[in-house]
Scaffold this active site. Structure first.
Site, PDB file in Angstrom:
ATOM      1  N   TYR A 115     -16.032 -11.938   9.207  1.00  0.00           N
ATOM      2  CA  TYR A 115     -17.054 -11.944   8.151  1.00  0.00           C
ATOM      3  C   TYR A 115     -18.272 -12.700   8.571  1.00  0.00           C
ATOM      4  O   TYR A 115     -19.150 -12.282   8.599  1.00  0.00           O
ATOM      5  CB  TYR A 115     -16.696 -11.777   7.031  1.00  0.00           C
ATOM      6  CG  TYR A 115     -17.430 -11.254   6.645  1.00  0.00           C
ATOM      7  CD1 TYR A 115     -18.407  -9.547   6.204  1.00  0.00           C
ATOM      8  CD2 TYR A 115     -18.266 -12.258   5.089  1.00  0.00           C
ATOM      9  CE1 TYR A 115     -19.588  -8.922   5.237  1.00  0.00           C
ATOM     10  CE2 TYR A 115     -19.935 -11.776   4.492  1.00  0.00           C
ATOM     11  CZ  TYR A 115     -20.369 -10.292   4.766  1.00  0.00           C
ATOM     12  OH  TYR A 115     -20.672  -9.736   3.691  1.00  0.00           O
ATOM     13  N   LYS A 139     -21.433 -11.781  10.516  1.00  0.00           N
ATOM     14  CA  LYS A 139     -23.015 -11.720   9.563  1.00  0.00           C
ATOM     15  C   LYS A 139     -24.330 -12.812  10.569  1.00  0.00           C
ATOM     16  O   LYS A 139     -25.216 -12.569  10.852  1.00  0.00           O
ATOM     17  CB  LYS A 139     -23.090 -12.810   8.407  1.00  0.00           C
ATOM     18  CG  LYS A 139     -22.074 -12.215   7.381  1.00  0.00           C
ATOM     19  CD  LYS A 139     -22.913 -11.496   6.310  1.00  0.00           C
ATOM     20  CE  LYS A 139     -23.889 -12.235   5.483  1.00  0.00           C
ATOM     21  NZ  LYS A 139     -24.244 -11.250   4.210  1.00  0.00           N
ATOM     22  N   ASP A 142     -11.232  -4.322   4.154  1.00  0.00           N
ATOM     23  CA  ASP A 142     -12.901  -4.600   4.896  1.00  0.00           C
ATOM     24  C   ASP A 142     -12.929  -4.352   6.473  1.00  0.00           C
ATOM     25  O   ASP A 142     -13.804  -5.536   6.943  1.00  0.00           O
ATOM     26  CB  ASP A 142     -13.596  -5.925   4.512  1.00  0.00           C
ATOM     27  CG  ASP A 142     -13.398  -6.251   2.922  1.00  0.00           C
ATOM     28  OD1 ASP A 142     -13.023  -5.104   2.264  1.00  0.00           O
ATOM     29  OD2 ASP A 142     -13.575  -7.362   1.987  1.00  0.00           O
ATOM     30  N   HIS A 147     -15.754  -6.380   8.069  1.00  0.00           N
ATOM     31  CA  HIS A 147     -16.493  -7.257   9.356  1.00  0.00           C
ATOM     32  C   HIS A 147     -17.092  -6.852  10.173  1.00  0.00           C
ATOM     33  O   HIS A 147     -17.634  -7.476  11.425  1.00  0.00           O
ATOM     34  CB  HIS A 147     -15.142  -7.347   8.934  1.00  0.00           C
ATOM     35  CG  HIS A 147     -14.833  -8.678   8.423  1.00  0.00           C
ATOM     36  ND1 HIS A 147     -13.765  -9.844   8.229  1.00  0.00           N
ATOM     37  CD2 HIS A 147     -15.080  -8.000   6.649  1.00  0.00           C
ATOM     38  CE1 HIS A 147     -13.371  -9.887   7.089  1.00  0.00           C
ATOM     39  NE2 HIS A 147     -14.034  -9.484   6.336  1.00  0.00           N
ATOM     40  N   ASN A 170     -11.290   0.842  -4.360  1.00  0.00           N
ATOM     41  CA  ASN A 170     -12.956   0.552  -3.732  1.00  0.00           C
ATOM     42  C   ASN A 170     -13.931   0.226  -3.503  1.00  0.00           C
ATOM     43  O   ASN A 170     -13.284   0.156  -2.469  1.00  0.00           O
ATOM     44  CB  ASN A 170     -13.091  -0.572  -5.248  1.00  0.00           C
ATOM     45  CG  ASN A 170     -12.199  -2.240  -4.558  1.00  0.00           C
ATOM     46  OD1 ASN A 170     -13.627  -2.559  -3.691  1.00  0.00           O
ATOM     47  ND2 ASN A 170     -11.437  -2.166  -5.046  1.00  0.00           N
ATOM     48  N   GLU A 174     -17.457  -1.726  -2.797  1.00  0.00           N
ATOM     49  CA  GLU A 174     -18.650  -2.533  -3.165  1.00  0.00           C
ATOM     50  C   GLU A 174     -19.715  -1.988  -2.042  1.00  0.00           C
ATOM     51  O   GLU A 174     -20.498  -1.700  -2.520  1.00  0.00           O
ATOM     52  CB  GLU A 174     -18.009  -4.069  -3.247  1.00  0.00           C
ATOM     53  CG  GLU A 174     -19.145  -4.997  -3.700  1.00  0.00           C
ATOM     54  CD  GLU A 174     -18.270  -6.671  -4.041  1.00  0.00           C
ATOM     55  OE1 GLU A 174     -18.537  -6.548  -4.938  1.00  0.00           O
ATOM     56  OE2 GLU A 174     -18.375  -7.179  -2.657  1.00  0.00           O
ATOM     57  N   GLU A 189     -22.542  -2.531   4.025  1.00  0.00           N
ATOM     58  CA  GLU A 189     -22.151  -2.682   5.366  1.00  0.00           C
ATOM     59  C   GLU A 189     -21.879  -1.796   6.220  1.00  0.00           C
ATOM     60  O   GLU A 189     -21.327  -1.514   7.125  1.00  0.00           O
ATOM     61  CB  GLU A 189     -21.008  -4.529   4.796  1.00  0.00           C
ATOM     62  CG  GLU A 189     -22.069  -5.201   4.576  1.00  0.00           C
ATOM     63  CD  GLU A 189     -21.082  -6.625   4.027  1.00  0.00           C
ATOM     64  OE1 GLU A 189     -21.338  -7.659   4.625  1.00  0.00           O
ATOM     65  OE2 GLU A 189     -20.495  -6.277   3.163  1.00  0.00           O
TER      66      GLU A 189
END
Length: 753
Positions: free
Chosen positions: A377, A381, A449, A453, A524, A526, A530
């Site tokens: 991750y 970024k 995720d 990522h 879920n 968030e 992304e």
């Protein structure tokens, strides 16, 4: 997507001799781990020493819980029903609540609980429609020690129960008011969560009201139902199947009875990008089988993001859901059509930014252009931060800075894309997934995720591909990029190495973040932004490499999810959140509701900002609902007791999509360029974004184009058109308002009219 090269389909667990014979390399530190070559790169077939894969909450390794029927198929983790296959809790061997909408479900020892919640529980920052069992469908005497997945399709799944005397399976799905049950070893037995009130008794058809909800029970023709207290049973005439439907109201019984024996056996979405029209269409089809009679139609309930974009005929029937009103279609398929908002590698050249100031910011980034190897991750970024500056540097003629940044990105990718180093990827043959190590946020233990990522990797690699196609070739480093794409967003249903669209729920219209769906509230997501970052990266990667299949996949995913975000995160039409819910934006969408919150903080800036970052040329879709942006930021200021303090630059960039002048005033008056921005941002990008939009105006998403990498902007007095041409010959882009723009090969062009 180009076909995966077959040398990568190696048999895992090769002996050292076989590994050498296959031309593979042993990874240092392991006598059995093999390095699987992919072009110039590689990944390992074994996790690095000291690392882990999927675990339950007690720290024990877990394997996919599936029947022999599907044991050879990649498991679609990160779905609305994934707790069937990923048992996160050792003491819950069946499932967590699963929310298909309009129905909710939970597998238990004696069958499948079914509920239809019509009242939201609102508790401050959150609202939810909790699962409450109105009915439990099963067989008399069924007591299975566990529940497994016996099959699945694009949005349906079939749980399976078995004990010494019984087998039972039930097919359920998104948007389906029906449950299709089959079993052996006992009579059908349905227990009710409250005393049933019979409103129709027509032999094989029984209508009952439980907890105020109306259900229809359908046994095979010639058989009947018996009601005894809270137990409803039937011998099914020895046929071993029945169906149950939740009715929008009792008047729908006759309509639903027509389709009681048309059992759904699968579901498929097919998308098509009409480049010339600037539209993407998707057709959602249920496959059925007539268990008696000849009827093969069925009933579907459409979410708001679907029924608001279809011209197919709908009935007057409706359901309540956590996403707002679902409308009913009498038919096995429907098609949605939406306009496509373009994705740009860089905002257009304009007279807005001061060139000297911008050059200074760009060279600051170049002077410290490195990618550290913390985890997938945070390395991602860093790739994302650098990628946003490359095009800006090129636009203003800072080619040395551009090339320095590109070189830093290549070095970082090549480290990650080579097995055996401090940063690498490893393939898990049990879960059919590629995980980066070091991992983070449960990307290894929970398979969380991956789409978040890897979005930064794909987007960053697409920027490199724009400037260095040879580096991005499949025979070079592009093969590893496409491994990440296949893990997170595989468009192929027949791939034996990765599941179809791992994280993206085609019917819900958005992705899910949890690999195991191990929560009472379901799954879920968030950071929807992304997720969109991956879709935008697919568009740019596909465009840069000439892979129109991946490009068009990105167009479908981004266009679909952007509308889901507008509807379900930002409540753009102000119709979908419960009437007594006091927030106009969600930080997290859950299967059964939503929360004005994040996983790590209650700060208003992060709650509002987590569905904005990273801000890129893939963020222009947010401007489709500028009123929602204004409402969102007004609530933030009210919650915060004033303007944002943290993540100010991200929120200014968001504001610039609706009110560029206000965003520039905030930048100028509140320290823009003078402090350390969020880790994925740079002042070069923030300054360029805000000052460019202040000059050309906010995106005008009412104007579409016959290119997915084109956009229009309007400042009230003029419209600016821009496009990037990834081809080797001149391109003329036509916009929906009649404007045309000639774009040289491998270049961007801009004109104002």
């Amino acid at each position: 997507m180009r076909p995966l090269t077959h040398p990568r389909r190696v048999i895992l667990g090769l002996t050292a001799v076989a590994t050498v014979a296959a031309g593979l390399t042993l990874v240092p530190g392991s006598a059995t781990a093999a390095e699987i070559p992919v072009g110039s790169g590689s990944y390992s077939d074994t996790r690095p020493d000291g690392t882990v894969g999927p675990l339950d909450s007690d720290g024990n390794p877990v394997l996919p819980q599936v029947t022999d029927n599907v044991a050879d198929q990649p498991v679609p983790t990160n779905d609305w029903w994934s707790s069937l296959v990923f048992k996160r809790y050792a003491d819950i061997p069946h499932s967590q609540p699963m929310y298909g909408h309009p129905l909710s479900y939970q597998a238990v020892a004696n069958g499948l609980e079914v509920g239809y919640q019509t009242q939201a529980a609102v508790d401050g920052a959150a609202y939810n429609f909790p699962h409450v069992a109105d009915l439990t469908l099963g067989l008399a005497g069924l007591n299975s020690p566990d529940t497994k997945a016996d099959g699945w399709s694009d949005w349906t799944v079939t749980p399976y129960w078995e004990d010494d005397a019984h087998t039972f399976r039930a097919t359920i799905g998104h948007g389906s008011p029906f449950v299709y049950a089959e079993g052996t070893g006992g009579d059908a037995e349905i227990t009710t969560g409250a005393a049933p009130e019979v409103f129709a008794d027509e032999g094989s058809t029984l209508g009952v009201t439980v907890n105020g909800r109306d259900y229809a029970l359908f046994a095979p023709g010639g058989s009947a139902w018996t009601v005894s207290g809270d137990t409803i049973s039937s011998d099914l005439g020895g046929n071993g199947y029945y169906s149950v439907a939740v009715l929008p109201d009792q008047s729908a019984l006759d309509l639903y009875a027509q389709y009681a024996y048309s059992f759904v056996t699968g579901s498929t979405v097919d998308w098509s990008y009409d480049e010339s029209a600037g539209q993407v269409s998707a057709t959602y089809t249920l496959q059925t089988e007539a268990r008696e009679g000849e009827e093969t139609g069925t009933i579907q309930a459409l979410y708001p993001h679907q029924w608001q974009h279809t011209t197919d005929e709908l009935t007057d029937y409706e359901y309540v859901s956590p996403r707002g009103t679902m409308r009913v279609r009498d038919g096995a398929s429907f098609t949605t059509t939406q306009s496509v908002v373009g994705v740009l590698p860089t905002l257009p050249e304009s007279g807005g930014p001061d060139q000297a100031q911008l050059a200074s910011f760009v060279n600051e980034v170049a002077a410290d252009a490195t990618v550290g190897f913390g985890d997938t991750y945070w390395s991602g970024k860093q790739f994302g931060r650098l990628a946003q500056v490359v095009g800006i540097a090129d636009q203003i003629g800072e080619t040395a800075a551009r090339d320095t940044i590109l070189d830093a990105m290549k070095a970082g990718f090549e480290e990650w894309f080579t097995a055996g180093g401090a940063a690498q990827f490893a393939y898990d043959s049990d879960w059919r997934t590629l995980t980066g190590y070091p991992a983070s946020y449960g990307s290894d233990q929970e398979l969380n995720d991956h789409h978040f990522h890897y979005s930064y990797f794909v987007y960053g690699a697409a920027v490199i591909a724009q400037y260095d196609p040879e580096w991005a070739a499949e025979s070079a480093w592009g093969g590893m990029v496409e491994e990440l794409i296949a893990d997170a967003a595989n468009p192929a249903r027949d791939d034996d190495r990765y599941p179809f669209l791992r994280g993206f729920d085609v019917y819900a219209g958005h992705s899910w973040a949890s690999g195991h769906q191990g929560f009472a509230a379901g799954n879920n997501q968030e950071s929807s932004s992304e997720s969109v970052n991956l879709s935008a990266g697919l568009i740019l990667w596909g465009s840069a490499t000439g892979d129109t299949e991946l490009r068009d996949l990105g167009v479908y995913l981004l266009t679909t999810e952007s509308e889901a975000i507008r509807q379900y995160w930002f409540d753009g039409n102000e119709e979908n959140f419960p009437a007594d819910y006091q927030h106009n934006t969600l930080g997290m969408v859950w299967s059964n509701g939503g929360a004005h919150a994040t996983w790590w903080t209650g700060n208003p800036e992060e709650i509002h900002g987590i569905n904005i970052l990273p801000v890129t040329g893939g963020s222009l879709h947010l401007a489709q609902d500028q009123d929602a942006i204004v409402r969102n930021l007004e609530e933030l200021v009210e919650e915060n007791g004033g303007p944002p303090v943290e993540w100010k630059e991200i929120l200014w960039e968001f504001q610039a999509l609706a009110d560029p002048a206000a965003a520039r005033a905030a930048y100028d008056g509140d320290g823009g360029g003078s402090y350390e921005p969020e880790a994925g941002e740079s002042w070069a990008h923030v300054y360029h974004w805000i000052y460019t939009l202040d000059a050309v105006g906010a995106p005008d998403t009412s104007v579409t184009a016959d290119s997915p990498t084109a956009a229009a902007f309007s400042n009230g007095s003029s419209t600016t058109y821009t496009a990037h041409n990834y081809g080797d010959s001149e391109q003329t882009v036509t916009f929906s308002d009649g404007a045309t723009l000639t774009v040289p090969p491998n270049s961007s062009a801009t004109q104002t009219g």
